[in-house]
Every structure is written in structure tokens, then in C-alpha cells.
Write a protein that holds these residues in place. Structure first.
Motif, PDB file in Angstrom:
ATOM      1  N   VAL A  24       0.841  -1.206   0.000  1.00 16.51           N
ATOM      2  CA  VAL A  24       0.000   0.000   0.000  1.00 16.51           C
ATOM      3  C   VAL A  24       0.873   1.252   0.000  1.00 16.51           C
ATOM      4  O   VAL A  24       0.618   2.193  -0.770  1.00 16.51           O
ATOM      5  N   ILE A  25       1.904   1.281   0.822  1.00 16.10           N
ATOM      6  CA  ILE A  25       2.797   2.448   0.856  1.00 16.10           C
ATOM      7  C   ILE A  25       3.492   2.612  -0.488  1.00 16.10           C
ATOM      8  O   ILE A  25       3.605   3.731  -1.004  1.00 16.10           O
ATOM      9  N   GLY A  26       3.951   1.520  -1.087  1.00 13.14           N
ATOM     10  CA  GLY A  26       4.589   1.590  -2.402  1.00 13.14           C
ATOM     11  C   GLY A  26       3.642   2.121  -3.466  1.00 13.14           C
ATOM     12  O   GLY A  26       4.031   2.928  -4.316  1.00 13.14           O
ATOM     13  N   TYR A  27       2.391   1.687  -3.428  1.00 14.69           N
ATOM     14  CA  TYR A  27       1.398   2.171  -4.396  1.00 14.69           C
ATOM     15  C   TYR A  27       1.158   3.663  -4.237  1.00 14.69           C
ATOM     16  O   TYR A  27       1.119   4.403  -5.222  1.00 14.69           O
ATOM     17  N   VAL A  28       1.007   4.111  -3.004  1.00  9.59           N
ATOM     18  CA  VAL A  28       0.750   5.531  -2.746  1.00  9.59           C
ATOM     19  C   VAL A  28       1.935   6.380  -3.195  1.00  9.59           C
ATOM     20  O   VAL A  28       1.764   7.417  -3.849  1.00  9.59           O
ATOM     21  N   VAL A  29       3.141   5.950  -2.878  1.00 10.93           N
ATOM     22  CA  VAL A  29       4.333   6.712  -3.258  1.00 10.93           C
ATOM     23  C   VAL A  29       4.486   6.727  -4.775  1.00 10.93           C
ATOM     24  O   VAL A  29       4.771   7.776  -5.363  1.00 10.93           O
ATOM     25  N   ALA A  30       4.286   5.586  -5.413  1.00  7.16           N
ATOM     26  CA  ALA A  30       4.419   5.522  -6.881  1.00  7.16           C
ATOM     27  C   ALA A  30       3.344   6.389  -7.551  1.00  7.16           C
ATOM     28  O   ALA A  30       3.621   7.076  -8.533  1.00  7.16           O
ATOM     29  N   ASN A  31       2.141   6.364  -7.028  1.00  5.34           N
ATOM     30  CA  ASN A  31       1.054   7.164  -7.595  1.00  5.34           C
ATOM     31  C   ASN A  31       1.331   8.647  -7.419  1.00  5.34           C
ATOM     32  O   ASN A  31       1.119   9.440  -8.329  1.00  5.34           O
ATOM     33  N   ARG A  32       1.830   9.034  -6.285  1.00  5.97           N
ATOM     34  CA  ARG A  32       2.158  10.435  -6.025  1.00  5.97           C
ATOM     35  C   ARG A  32       3.280  10.902  -6.948  1.00  5.97           C
ATOM     36  O   ARG A  32       3.257  11.999  -7.498  1.00  5.97           O
ATOM     37  N   CYS A  33       4.291  10.057  -7.122  1.00  9.45           N
ATOM     38  CA  CYS A  33       5.427  10.414  -7.971  1.00  9.45           C
ATOM     39  C   CYS A  33       4.982  10.539  -9.422  1.00  9.45           C
ATOM     40  O   CYS A  33       5.421  11.427 -10.134  1.00  9.45           O
ATOM     41  N   SER A  34       4.091   9.674  -9.874  1.00 12.79           N
ATOM     42  CA  SER A  34       3.652   9.747 -11.265  1.00 12.79           C
ATOM     43  C   SER A  34       2.851  11.009 -11.519  1.00 12.79           C
ATOM     44  O   SER A  34       2.851  11.530 -12.634  1.00 12.79           O
TER      45      SER A  34
END
Length: 90
Positions: free
Chosen positions: A76-86
Motif C-alpha cells: 500500500v505504501i509503495g502504491y501511494v508513493v508511486a502514484n504520487r510520484c507519477s
């Protein structure tokens, strides 16, 4: 917390030779606040240690469930960080 306590003790030492009722009252209040702070710090430290012991025992009793939960939280943390970065990197 330690720095604040040291600064308060230094202030009390620096005002030890200053006469006056207001200074004496302020020194008493500061000393009482330091003692109260020490007690609260001790209580928080003890509760944190108890929480660590309970969590350690829970992980030891259920290692596979703990690994699954950690994996899920990491995903979940990886998804949130990746989504924010994109969103911000484009």
C-alpha cells in the motif's frame, strides 16, 4: 526532552542568587514542572516498552500473519508513493 531539562536546570542555577518573591515562585513552579515531566516521561517510556513486548510476542506467536501484514502495508505504501510520484514527476 533532555535538552529542555538541562536548560531549565541551568536557568535555575543562574537565578539561584537572584532575590525576590516572583523569582522564587517561578523557580518553584519550574522545579515542579521538571518533576512532573520526569514522571510523565517515565510512564510513557514504560508503556512503550510494554507495547514493544506485546508486539514482539504477537509476531513470535503468528510469524506468517505478521509477514503477510507487513507485506500488505508495504504494498500500500509503495502504491501511494508511486502514484504520487507519477502525478508530480510528469
Amino acid at each position: 526532552m533532555g535538552t529542555l531539562a538541562e536548560d531549565a536546570r541551568a536557568l535555575m542555577a543562574a537565578t539561584a542568587d537572584v532575590a525576590g518573591d516572583k523569582v522564587a515562585e517561578a523557580r518553584k513552579r519550574l522545579a515542579a514542572a521538571l518533576e512532573s515531566g520526569k514522571e510523565i516521561y517515565g510512564q510513557v517510556r514504560n508503556k512503550a516498552a510494554e507495547g514493544v513486548k506485546v508486539a514482539d510476542q504477537a509476531v513470535r506467536d503468528n510469524p506468517y500473519q505478521a509477514i503477510g501484514i507487513a507485506l500488505g502495508i508495504g504494498a500500500v505504501i509503495g502504491y501511494v508513493v508511486a502514484n504520487r510520484c507519477s502525478r508530480t514527476c510528469d
